[in-house]
Scaffold this motif. Structure first.
Motif, PDB file in Angstrom:
ATOM      1  N   ASP A   1       0.558  -1.581   0.205  1.00 39.85           N
ATOM      2  CA  ASP A   1       0.240   0.514   0.137  1.00 39.85           C
ATOM      3  C   ASP A   1       0.459   1.095   0.314  1.00 39.85           C
ATOM      4  O   ASP A   1       0.904   2.123  -0.882  1.00 39.85           O
ATOM      5  N   ASN A   2       1.959   0.990   0.945  1.00 41.52           N
ATOM      6  CA  ASN A   2       3.130   2.796   0.805  1.00 41.52           C
ATOM      7  C   ASN A   2       3.586   2.741  -0.060  1.00 41.52           C
ATOM      8  O   ASN A   2       4.367   3.767  -0.247  1.00 41.52           O
ATOM      9  N   LEU A   3       4.274   0.974  -0.689  1.00 41.81           N
ATOM     10  CA  LEU A   3       5.436   1.856  -1.938  1.00 41.81           C
ATOM     11  C   LEU A   3       4.667   1.371  -3.279  1.00 41.81           C
ATOM     12  O   LEU A   3       5.233  -0.168  -3.843  1.00 41.81           O
ATOM     13  N   PRO A   4       4.190   2.136  -3.708  1.00 44.60           N
ATOM     14  CA  PRO A   4       3.243   1.388  -5.204  1.00 44.60           C
ATOM     15  C   PRO A   4       4.977   2.051  -5.945  1.00 44.60           C
ATOM     16  O   PRO A   4       5.621   3.151  -5.737  1.00 44.60           O
ATOM     17  N   GLY A   5       5.155   1.209  -7.086  1.00 43.15           N
ATOM     18  CA  GLY A   5       5.958   1.433  -8.014  1.00 43.15           C
ATOM     19  C   GLY A   5       7.204   0.693  -7.513  1.00 43.15           C
ATOM     20  O   GLY A   5       7.563  -0.629  -8.768  1.00 43.15           O
ATOM     21  N   VAL A   6       7.805  -0.230  -6.281  1.00 44.24           N
ATOM     22  CA  VAL A   6       8.054  -0.853  -5.690  1.00 44.24           C
ATOM     23  C   VAL A   6       7.750  -1.598  -5.865  1.00 44.24           C
ATOM     24  O   VAL A   6       8.952  -2.969  -6.291  1.00 44.24           O
ATOM     25  N   LEU A   7       7.056  -1.909  -4.956  1.00 42.11           N
ATOM     26  CA  LEU A   7       5.886  -3.639  -4.975  1.00 42.11           C
ATOM     27  C   LEU A   7       4.711  -3.662  -5.956  1.00 42.11           C
ATOM     28  O   LEU A   7       3.947  -2.788  -5.224  1.00 42.11           O
TER      29      LEU A   7
ATOM     30  N   GLN B   1      16.917  -1.056  -6.689  1.00 46.12           N
ATOM     31  CA  GLN B   1      17.172  -0.069  -5.342  1.00 46.12           C
ATOM     32  C   GLN B   1      17.004  -0.922  -4.038  1.00 46.12           C
ATOM     33  O   GLN B   1      17.665  -0.250  -3.440  1.00 46.12           O
ATOM     34  N   LEU B   2      15.698  -1.549  -3.995  1.00 47.50           N
ATOM     35  CA  LEU B   2      15.954  -2.725  -2.980  1.00 47.50           C
ATOM     36  C   LEU B   2      16.944  -2.707  -2.856  1.00 47.50           C
ATOM     37  O   LEU B   2      17.045  -3.131  -1.749  1.00 47.50           O
TER      38      LEU B   2
END
Lengths: 224, 154
Positions: free
Chosen positions: A6-12, A27-28
């Motif tokens: 929910d808080n990291l759209p784009g990464v996950l 990045q991760l």
């Protein structure tokens, strides 16, 4: 789908069916690599004692940067801190230790002896003039021995290097080795501030920033 | 036992021992052939009881063409110290070993052999200790040189 997606759209990115798609994976990975450096328990002389006092004790605790888990086996370690004089007889052992470490592996040369042979450069029958004659070095930390803040400046430099460093598309491509000498006029308070900034911004995932960054990536993906 | 008494007591055991000037602890110069017998008596004498060979090292006096061997003895129960000095020829540095008196001397003498090339007669295992077995020369001698060493530019 939980707090991270929910808080990291784009990464996950959540996918139908419950799985996730990791998009900003470099990045991760680099973020986690830089914050989980496991140093090898290795030291050859006085710099090693200084380093142990600087990193293990309470005042300059290395655990704050995720690097306190010293491993006695090179197969479990990914940071080799060369702390001390390397002599002819030690050199092949150092090479073996380095070769036994799994990629990605990082090397910090701390102190004059590890950088150039230091006070034993001339008229010595056995001192190797710099550990980089044996293995590649990522960060040089000058000092005889380096002060704790200099050592930590080197560690922060290495973390920055790792974060800017390798990507999945170009594995093994690194930045050139850097000299982590304290810049002119930099005071202990500046370093403390940098450490604190790093700790408050980085060691805890800042959901607001990450979400903003993620939204940026999502927008790029939509255009794509 | 204080220093003057100690020197007198050792000189009673070994009359030809002379006091070495410029030493910060009592030091006696003894001939090489008397070393083992004297060390044994120093260890077993109830008034002296030198039960510990603290360290053993050498000094290369290049100008005088001799190597000086130093044996630093300590008595743990009586708390006094004594240094024995033995001079040997630089070209034929042969001395008797102290292994039979102090077992620790085995490795100390191996180190002195490694660095100065001193030959210990009757030593059970006279091999190099720190340097590689195929090392050529003895690096703590003042005239030692090899290809690896760098001269300091002026």
């Amino acid at each position: 789908m939980g707090v991270i997606t929910d808080n990291l759209p784009g990464v996950l990115e959540p996918l139908p069916g419950g799985s996730v798609l990791v998009t900003a994976v470099d990045q991760l990975i680099n973020w986690s690599r830089s914050n989980s450096l496991w140093p090898l328990t290795f030291g050859t002389s006085c710099c090693a004692i200084e380093m142990m006092m600087a990193t293990g004790a309470a005042r300059h605790d290395m655990a704050r940067f995720g690097a306190e888990v010293a491993r006695p086996s090179p197969r479990q370690a990914d940071l080799l801190v060369i702390a001390g004089t390397i002599v002819k007889r030690m050199a092949p052992r150092l090479r073996t230790l380095y070769e036994q470490m799994a990629e990605p592996r990082y090397v910090m040369a701390t102190g004059s002896c590890a950088i150039c042979g230091g006070p034993f450069m001339y008229h010595s029958y056995t001192t190797i003039r710099g550990a980089d004659e044996i293995i590649p070095v990522d960060v040089y930390v000058p000092g005889c021995p380096p002060r704790p803040e200099a050592f930590f400046y080197g560690l922060l430099t290495l973390q920055k290097m790792i974060r800017e460093g390798e990507s999945i598309r170009h594995p093994g491509e690194r930045r050139r080795p850097v000299l982590a000498a304290l810049p002119e006029g930099m005071t202990l308070d500046d370093i403390r501030k940098e450490m604190q900034d790093l700790l408050s911004h980085d060691a805890n995932v800042n959901m607001t920033d990450a979400a903003a960054e993620g939204a940026h990536y999502s927008a790029e993906l939509k255009d794509f | 036992m204080d220093a003057p008494n100690l020197i007198a007591a050792v000189q009673a055991l070994q009359p030809d021992a002379t006091v070495r000037a410029q030493s910060d602890r009592p030091t006696l110069i003894v001939p090489a052939h008397a070393l083992v017998a004297l060390a044994t008596r120093l260890r077993d004498d109830p008034a002296l009881r030198f039960d510990l060979l603290e360290t053993h090292t050498a000094v290369d006096w290049l100008d005088e063409d001799r190597l000086e061997l130093l044996y630093l003895l300590t008595s743990v129960p009586l708390g006094h110290h004594l240094t024995l000095s033995v001079s040997v020829d630089r070209d034929a540095p042969l001395v008797p070993t102290l292994c039979k008196v102090y077992p620790i001397a085995e490795w100390l003498e191996r180190e002195a052999y490694d660095m100065f090339g001193i030959l210990y007669d009757d030593h059970p295992d006279l091999r190099r200790l720190f340097l590689e077995d195929d090392w050529v020369g003895f690096p703590l001698r003042k005239d030692y040189e090899d290809d690896f060493m760098l001269e300091r530019p002026e």
